[in-house]
Each structure stands twice: as C-alpha cells, then as structure tokens.
Design an enzyme around this catalytic site. Sequence first.
Site, PDB file in Angstrom:
ATOM      1  N   LYS A 128       2.765   2.104   2.512  1.00 43.02           N
ATOM      2  CA  LYS A 128       2.714   2.653   3.871  1.00 43.02           C
ATOM      3  C   LYS A 128       3.869   2.078   4.686  1.00 43.02           C
ATOM      4  O   LYS A 128       4.094   0.864   4.657  1.00 43.02           O
ATOM      5  CB  LYS A 128       1.367   2.240   4.493  1.00 43.02           C
ATOM      6  CG  LYS A 128       0.940   3.033   5.687  1.00 43.02           C
ATOM      7  CD  LYS A 128      -0.517   2.762   6.048  1.00 43.02           C
ATOM      8  CE  LYS A 128      -0.940   3.642   7.193  1.00 43.02           C
ATOM      9  NZ  LYS A 128      -2.352   3.505   7.516  1.00 43.02           N
ATOM     10  N   LYS A 178       0.826  -1.220   0.000  1.00 46.80           N
ATOM     11  CA  LYS A 178       0.000   0.000   0.000  1.00 46.80           C
ATOM     12  C   LYS A 178       0.857   1.266   0.000  1.00 46.80           C
ATOM     13  O   LYS A 178       0.333   2.367   0.041  1.00 46.80           O
ATOM     14  CB  LYS A 178      -0.900   0.032   1.254  1.00 46.80           C
ATOM     15  CG  LYS A 178      -1.962  -1.044   1.270  1.00 46.80           C
ATOM     16  CD  LYS A 178      -2.980  -0.803   2.375  1.00 46.80           C
ATOM     17  CE  LYS A 178      -2.435  -1.134   3.746  1.00 46.80           C
ATOM     18  NZ  LYS A 178      -3.415  -0.991   4.826  1.00 46.80           N
TER      19      LYS A 178
END
Length: 152
Positions: free
Chosen positions: A46, A44
């Site tokens: 992240k 993602k």
Amino acid sequence: MKKIITYGTFDMFHIGHLNLLRNLKNMGDFLIVGVSTDNFNKEKGKRTLIPFKQRAEIVASIKYVDLVIPESSWEQKENDIKKHSVDIFAMGNDWEGKFDHLKKFCDVIYLDRTKNISTTELKSSLKRFLSISQDDLKHAFDVLELLRRDLE
Ligand code: CTP
C-alpha cells in the site's frame, strides 16, 4: 475506564475516518488508534500520499483520540490489547471476521463504514481531476463564475 483500540492507515484523512473515530469514542472512555507506518504499508503493498509522521499527528489531534501508537506489524495487536488493558477491539466492516481470533482477549466489533467515501475513491477523483486539460478547467471555472454572478 472502558478502553477501545482500532487500527488504520488514515491517509488523506476524510469524513469516513472521522465518523469511525467519533462512533468509537462514544462507546467508551479512552480511544487508542494504531496508525500504520510507511514500512508496514510497503509490506502490504500500500502506498500513501501522506507520510506516517503527518498521518499520526493528524489522527492524534482529533478530539476523540486519546492515544496514537504506530502499527508496524500484523502480530502486535495481541500485545497492544494486553499492554493497554483494552476492552474493545474495533474495525470498519471491510474487515468483518478478519480479527475474530482476538476474541480470546477482548470484545471484537466491526462498524458500518460511511458510504461513498474512501482514500482509494479520493485518489481516483484526484487522478480524474488532474487529467482535465487546463483549457477545460479554465472554461469550467469561467462558467461557474458566470453562474455565481447570476446568483448575486
Ligand atoms: N472507514 C470507514 N468508512 C469509510 C472509510 C474508512 O469507517 N468510508 C474506516 C475503515 O473501515 C477502517 C478505518 O476507517 O476501520 C481506517 O481505514 P483506512 O483503510 O485508513 O481508510 P480507507 O478510506 O478505507 O482507505 P483505503 O481506500 O486505502 O482502503
């Protein structure tokens, strides 16, 4: 037995996370939390400060949480709901509408977020804090110490 499921990263566990888990447990009997794995976060884009094993352990130790499972893909939610006979799928309202396709399998709800706190906000506060020079920091602590003495 009413079962609730939610998912999240829960990096640098904070009061917003705790409020969400408490509110969710109050809606039913059994709370399942999917904690995102480090690989899933990488997918993602992240990056977390705290590794998966520790994030999962912290969430599992919260008294409102009955079961922690790893969240390692977007697609697993449907299977998790069926496998655990989940009644309510819940997320904070930053995800409003994003999981409505799961309404085929259970109730889907979005809760108000706690205001003025997030992991992103904590990370930028930390960055600001660390960018203060050692001299300024010492000066700030000296001023605080004087104030404390004044109060005694
Ligand atoms: N959450 C909340 N209130 C906050 C922050 C988070 O209710 N102030 C909820 C989110 O809506 C989500 C869950 O906590 O359902 C896990 O969120 P997560 O993304 O791990 O936390 P954030 O602090 O939002 O992290 P980030 O800033 O990295 O998005």
